[in-house]
Design a protein around this motif. Sequence first.
Motif, short mmCIF file in Angstrom:
data_model
loop_
_atom_site.label_atom_id
_atom_site.label_comp_id
_atom_site.label_asym_id
_atom_site.label_seq_id
_atom_site.Cartn_x
_atom_site.Cartn_y
_atom_site.Cartn_z
N TYR A 23 -11.61 0.00 1.48
CA TYR A 23 -10.96 1.25 1.07
C TYR A 23 -9.44 1.13 1.22
O TYR A 23 -8.68 1.55 0.32
CB TYR A 23 -11.47 2.42 1.92
N GLU A 24 -8.99 0.55 2.33
CA GLU A 24 -7.55 0.38 2.54
C GLU A 24 -6.95 -0.57 1.50
O GLU A 24 -5.86 -0.33 0.98
CB GLU A 24 -7.28 -0.15 3.95
N GLU A 26 -8.08 -1.08 -1.50
CA GLU A 26 -8.05 -0.35 -2.77
C GLU A 26 -6.84 0.59 -2.82
O GLU A 26 -6.14 0.66 -3.84
CB GLU A 26 -9.34 0.46 -2.93
N THR A 27 -6.59 1.29 -1.73
CA THR A 27 -5.45 2.21 -1.67
C THR A 27 -4.14 1.47 -1.92
O THR A 27 -3.28 1.93 -2.69
CB THR A 27 -5.40 2.92 -0.31
N LEU A 51 -1.94 4.95 4.99
CA LEU A 51 -3.34 4.70 5.36
C LEU A 51 -3.78 5.48 6.59
O LEU A 51 -4.94 5.45 6.97
CB LEU A 51 -3.57 3.20 5.60
#
Length: 214
Positions: A23-24, A26-27, A51
């Motif tokens: 997820y990080e 992707e961000t 984040l």
Amino acid sequence: MGGNIVVTLKYLLSYTAVSLQAYEAETIALLYKETLDWDSVAKSVIDDDALQKGTIATRKREFIEFKKRLQTLTSEQLAYYEEATSCDVKNLTMLSCFKLYAFISDFATEVMRNKLLLFDFQLINSDYEAFYDSKRIAYDNLNTISEGTKYKLKQVMFKMFEQAGLIDSVKSKNIQKPYLSEELIKLIVQDDPKYLSSFLYSDNEINEHIKRYK
């Protein structure tokens, strides 16, 4: 007079700084897509805490590793974060790790894939120890790290495999072949098909995908 040329290889082992954390990743990838400027992304992540995690020192250390991983991806692979399913986000992030850390991709290909082809789905500690020892001759930096670092290499790598779905859990270590979408397979084949072997694809499967997408 001639002499033998000794080539010393080194594995990049800095992945212990941060596990998969798809997820990080992707961000950060999406932040980069907005600006195409890593300095701007660094400010968002480190200074502005995009984040929402850790101290500035932790954010800086982890960002350096995320950046190195994402920079291994082709522009098409990086852009795919925007439309990827949650499953492919994990796969994309794992691909970046396979591309950056040969230690991890070698283990997946040489140990996990070979076991899977023999219908042996259980990873055991001796698999890791045998792999590690087999690489010590060629990769000199494996001989100079502490026992604590050696343990962390194994611990973080298995955590990454768990987060990516390549094993069911760090505890039981049952090997699982991940599901990759056809779009992601295509993006891998058009870049370097060898990375499908790290995702536990057989040579026959890889050759079929090469025929389809090359």
